[in-house]
Design a protein around this motif. Structure first.
Motif, PDB file in Angstrom:
ATOM      1  N   TYR A  38      -9.010  26.929  20.175  1.00  0.00           N
ATOM      2  CA  TYR A  38      -7.874  27.432  20.951  1.00  0.00           C
ATOM      3  C   TYR A  38      -6.567  27.444  20.155  1.00  0.00           C
ATOM      4  N   ARG A  49       6.000  23.147  15.098  1.00  0.00           N
ATOM      5  CA  ARG A  49       5.723  23.881  16.342  1.00  0.00           C
ATOM      6  C   ARG A  49       6.610  23.391  17.475  1.00  0.00           C
ATOM      7  N   GLN A  53       8.250  26.542  18.849  1.00  0.00           N
ATOM      8  CA  GLN A  53       7.519  27.061  20.002  1.00  0.00           C
ATOM      9  C   GLN A  53       7.685  26.213  21.263  1.00  0.00           C
ATOM     10  N   PHE A  57       9.892  27.080  24.536  1.00  0.00           N
ATOM     11  CA  PHE A  57       9.106  27.248  25.771  1.00  0.00           C
ATOM     12  C   PHE A  57       9.708  26.419  26.897  1.00  0.00           C
ATOM     13  N   PRO A  82       3.122  31.908  33.347  1.00  0.00           N
ATOM     14  CA  PRO A  82       3.064  33.071  32.468  1.00  0.00           C
ATOM     15  C   PRO A  82       2.876  34.345  33.295  1.00  0.00           C
ATOM     16  N   HIS A 107       2.521  23.427  27.301  1.00  0.00           N
ATOM     17  CA  HIS A 107       2.542  24.592  26.410  1.00  0.00           C
ATOM     18  C   HIS A 107       1.124  25.037  26.060  1.00  0.00           C
ATOM     19  N   ASP A 108       0.231  24.085  25.803  1.00  0.00           N
ATOM     20  CA  ASP A 108      -1.170  24.422  25.521  1.00  0.00           C
ATOM     21  C   ASP A 108      -1.774  25.232  26.659  1.00  0.00           C
ATOM     22  N   TRP A 110      -0.175  26.864  29.185  1.00  0.00           N
ATOM     23  CA  TRP A 110       0.583  28.098  29.401  1.00  0.00           C
ATOM     24  C   TRP A 110       0.158  29.177  28.412  1.00  0.00           C
ATOM     25  N   ARG A 111      -0.047  28.788  27.146  1.00  0.00           N
ATOM     26  CA  ARG A 111      -0.498  29.736  26.117  1.00  0.00           C
ATOM     27  C   ARG A 111      -1.857  30.331  26.454  1.00  0.00           C
ATOM     28  N   GLN A 112      -2.684  29.584  27.169  1.00  0.00           N
ATOM     29  CA  GLN A 112      -4.000  30.082  27.550  1.00  0.00           C
ATOM     30  C   GLN A 112      -3.975  30.860  28.865  1.00  0.00           C
TER      31      GLN A 112
END
Length: 364
Positions: A38, A49, A53, A57, A82, A107-108, A110-112
């Motif tokens: 991932y 990061r 990022q 975020f 998101p 964040h992990d 949300w990115r997915q």
């Protein structure tokens, strides 16, 4: 703990103890770099990061607020949504924790493509303290208050914003115990829940074992319930990382980031628990193990192999009580060598844990 609950716990715990506490589902520590399908931040990448990022975020995507919880107490929460979320994830954090600590995890997710919602429990984080004159004591009268607060949060904040999306849950430590009680009492709401080092039984060791410790606190916790639970308990103190002494994580990087969060927002700092909290935790352990069979959500139970904060026996007893239709195989899934903070651990433990969680959430 009643006699039936005690017998159930011993039926699971005693064979494991006699076998040297080895779990048949234990996975060995990875020999090489763990897989990272991932694209999660590694410890080497995390400081950069965080700046490029995760902090942007948090400033741009995370909304913070307060809601009226059980009894009218105004509790802090945060959310991030998101575009076109695939599902909603409710994060239930652990004792002493704050939603500010979960920036990387949020964040992990949300990115997915997940909408993420989390709250700070009464008495900790950005929420009001229950002992105003002693704000660094971790206290609660009953875990029923935590469960009621979570129910209100999901009903008033999460579900109205989820527009029919599947509801998922990620809970850590004390949050895992709270989540288990919620799932038992509110069937049909959560589709699937991942429990990280869940506190199905606290390691309330007094004299001989965690079991006798809980018997002690349940018998005596009503005497000065707001006193420290142990003789050496105290408020929060900043600490430097020492791998040989840290019982929560192997990661100096992630430990440092958590310490930075607390030092910058000193009001979220929390020290040891009270005798009343310890009694409430032990009572909650009895209830959630006895009621495990009422859960209808799919479960993932992650066990840290070197956990000293909660007991493996409690997690095994909880798994044994689940209905076969929802009991995961294996249950619990043990990450050998990991310490309690699976979500704030070194890469060799955190990456397998987060990968298992994201794989689990992606299942229909």
């Amino acid at each position: 703990m009643n006699l039936l609950s005690f017998m159930r716990l011993m039926a699971v715990a005693l064979p494991a103890w006699l076998a040297g506490c080895q779990h048949p589902a234990a996975s060995p520590e990875p020999a090489g770099p763990p897989a990272n399908p991932y694209g999660l931040a590694t410890e080497a990448e995390l400081p950069a990061r965080m700046a490029s990022q995760i902090q942007p975020f948090w400033r741009q995507q995370v909304v913070q607020g307060r809601f009226a919880a059980s009894g009218g107490l105004m509790l802090a929460y945060a959310l991030a949504e998101p575009p076109q979320p695939r599902a909603s994830v409710v994060i239930v954090n652990g004792r002493t924790e704050t939603l500010l600590k979960y920036a990387e995890v949020m964040h992990d997710l949300w990115r997915q493509g997940y909408a993420v919602y989390t709250l700070d429990h009464r008495g900790q984080g950005l929420s009001p303290r229950l002992l105003a004159d002693e704000p660094e004591k971790g206290h609660v009268a009953s875990f029923d208050d935590y469960v009621a607060d979570l129910a209100v949060f999901i009903h008033r904040v999460v579900r109205p914003r989820s527009a029919g999306r599947p509801l998922l849950m990620l809970a850590h430590s004390m949050g895992g115990g709270i989540a288990s009680l919620y799932l038992e009492r509110h069937p049909g709401v959560i589709r699937a829940a991942a429990l990280s080092s869940p506190m199905h039984a606290p390691n309330a060791k007094v004299l001989f074992s965690a079991t006798t410790g809980c018997l002690w606190f349940k018998a005596t916790g009503g005497v000065c319930p707001t006193c420290w639970a142990g003789l050496l308990d105290a408020g929060w103190k900043a600490s430097t990382f020492d791998d040989s002494r840290n019982e929560l994580t192997h990661s100096a990087v992630r430990h440092g980031l958590v310490e930075q969060v607390i030092s910058e927002r000193r009001q979220v700092a929390l020290g040891g628990p009270t005798r009343g909290w310890a009694r409430a935790a032990c009572q909650a352990s009895d209830a959630l193990i006895e009621g495990a069979g009422r859960i209808d959500a799919r479960l993932l139970v992650l066990q840290a192999g070197e956990d000293t904060a909660v007991t493996a026996a409690g997690q095994a007893a909880f798994c044994a009580g689940l209905q076969p239709a929802v009991r995961p195989q294996p249950c619990p899934l043990r990450i050998e060598g990991a310490r309690h903070e699976l979500l704030v651990e070194a890469d060799r433990y955190r990456l397998p844990a987060m990968t298992a969680i994201l794989d689990f959430f992606a299942q229909p």
